[in-house]
Design an enzyme around this catalytic site. Structure first.
Site: not given
Length: 392
Positions: A80, A145
């Site tokens: 991500d 994250e």
């Protein structure tokens, strides 16, 4: 065109494929498919658990492993990315463009480039050594994250533990180098603790202060007590702990009203002298001592999932440092600086170090990495694998 995972420029091609997935957290948009499609033909068993938490979006993750015996080396990371921002990019942030020897795109540094290098190095290692290399290799890759990190690595590790998975060492591919590949290995991280301090007063007219109780002088008094003396002097591998005030507010737009409350928020980045509990106790002690009977206050310390931790400089750290030195000629600094990372979760499963690309442009417009650094980082990870699994 799909990446040729065995070509000399495999890391670049994989990084481009990942960047072309606009996986702004918590969206995946095919990024984990790129990882799975690279590993599955090499013999990795792939799992794709999706985790949920009330109030947060469901998030996909990936776990892959080859081998069941011997020591297990884990590569960890995230696919991500943060949003591209409002600034004008010279190249489409999700095109994976190459110009003047640089790969551009959101996530090039943080950390799709690092994930690509891990994949390319592992596939090249298996090409050289085959599946019977004397151990196991695992990948822990999350899509959560850059966001709240509640449905990511922390749950993926718990999921793996309940399945009986065990790990010996981990390399987390965050962009650890300030300006040049090979400068820095992260062997720990400072802890983080946030506090909300509220001083209680009594609202009134500024012309009649004797009928009110202004909380602002009390807030200044308590704030001064928190920063007047250092929390500590630092430790062998950590700088001194640091408390910073981040907001001050009285919620009062009027110029003729004494406010009823004054609030401040602070954050402490703390070293291994402290736990969140012991640090919270010290903060409260300082406030109570300064307040005496004159200042009424409340303190809310937010629960922290980011304790300070240190991976002791041992044989594994030396192995990684020697791989870096052999490829770059640099002796990396062993550092604990910077913010938090998913290493704070991994350290409970096995010793973890962080080493990846140069992070100078991460989260910025025109985020980019040198194509040559992708090749060098792949070679470094390859040296780590060769040394970790020396064979007969």
């Amino acid at each position: 065109m799909p990446a040729d995972h065995h070509a000399p420029d495999a890391a670049l091609r994989l990084a481009q494929d990942l960047i072309r997935c606009p996986s702004v957290t918590p969206e995946d948009r095919g990024a984990l498919d790129v990882v799975a499609d690279a590993l599955r033909p090499a013999g990795f068993a792939i799992e794709r658990p999706v985790f949920a938490e009330p109030g947060y979006p469901d998030t996909p993750n990936l776990y892959a492993r080859i081998g069941q015996n011997g020591p297990c080396l884990v590569f960890a990371g995230h696919t991500d990315v943060v949003p591209e921002g409002e600034g004008a990019w010279r190249h489409d942030p999700f095109a994976g463009a190459v110009a003047d020897g640089m790969l551009y795109g959101r996530g090039a540094a943080d950390m799709k480039g690092g994930v690509a290098c891990m994949l390319a190095a592992t596939l090249a290692f298996l090409d050289r050594r085959g599946a019977d290399f004397g151990g196991s290799i695992a990948f822990l890759i999350t899509g959560d994250e850059e966001g709240p990190a509640v449905n990511g690595t922390v749950k993926l590790l718990d999921w793996a533990r309940r399945r009986g998975e065990r790990f010996d060492h981990c390399v987390l591919g965050e962009p650890t180098n300030p300006g040049r590949l090979g400068e820095m290995i992260k062997i720990g991280r400072r802890g983080s603790l946030t506090g909300k301090l509220t001083v209680l007063g009594r609202q009134g007219h500024v012309a009649y202060p004797h009928k009110a109780e202004n909380p602002i002088p009390g807030l200044l008094r308590l704030a001064s007590a928190l920063i007047a003396e250092p929390l500590d002097r630092g430790t062998a591998h950590f700088d001194a702990s640091n408390l910073e005030f981040t907001t001050v507010d009285v919620g009062n737009p009027a110029t003729n009203v004494i406010p009823s409350t004054a609030r401040a928020t602070f954050n402490v980045r703390f070293n291994d002298d402290w736990t969140a509990e012991s640090l919270g106790a010290e903060i409260r002690r300082r406030l109570e001592q300064a307040a005496g009977n004159a200042v009424r206050f409340t303190l809310d310390l937010q629960p922290s999932n980011a304790p300070a931790f240190l991976t002791r400089p041992d044989a594994f750290v030396t192995l990684v440092a020697e791989a870096i030195r052999a490829e770059t000629g640099l002796t990396p600094t062993l550092s604990t600086t910077g913010g938090t990372s998913d290493a704070r979760f991994i350290k409970d499963a096995c010793p973890v170090i962080e080493f990846g690309l140069v992070g100078e442009t991460m989260h910025q417009v025109d985020e980019c990495v040198a194509v040559a650094d992708l090749e060098r980082l792949t070679a470094i990870y390859g040296r780590v694998l060769d040394a970790y699994f020396p064979g007969s």
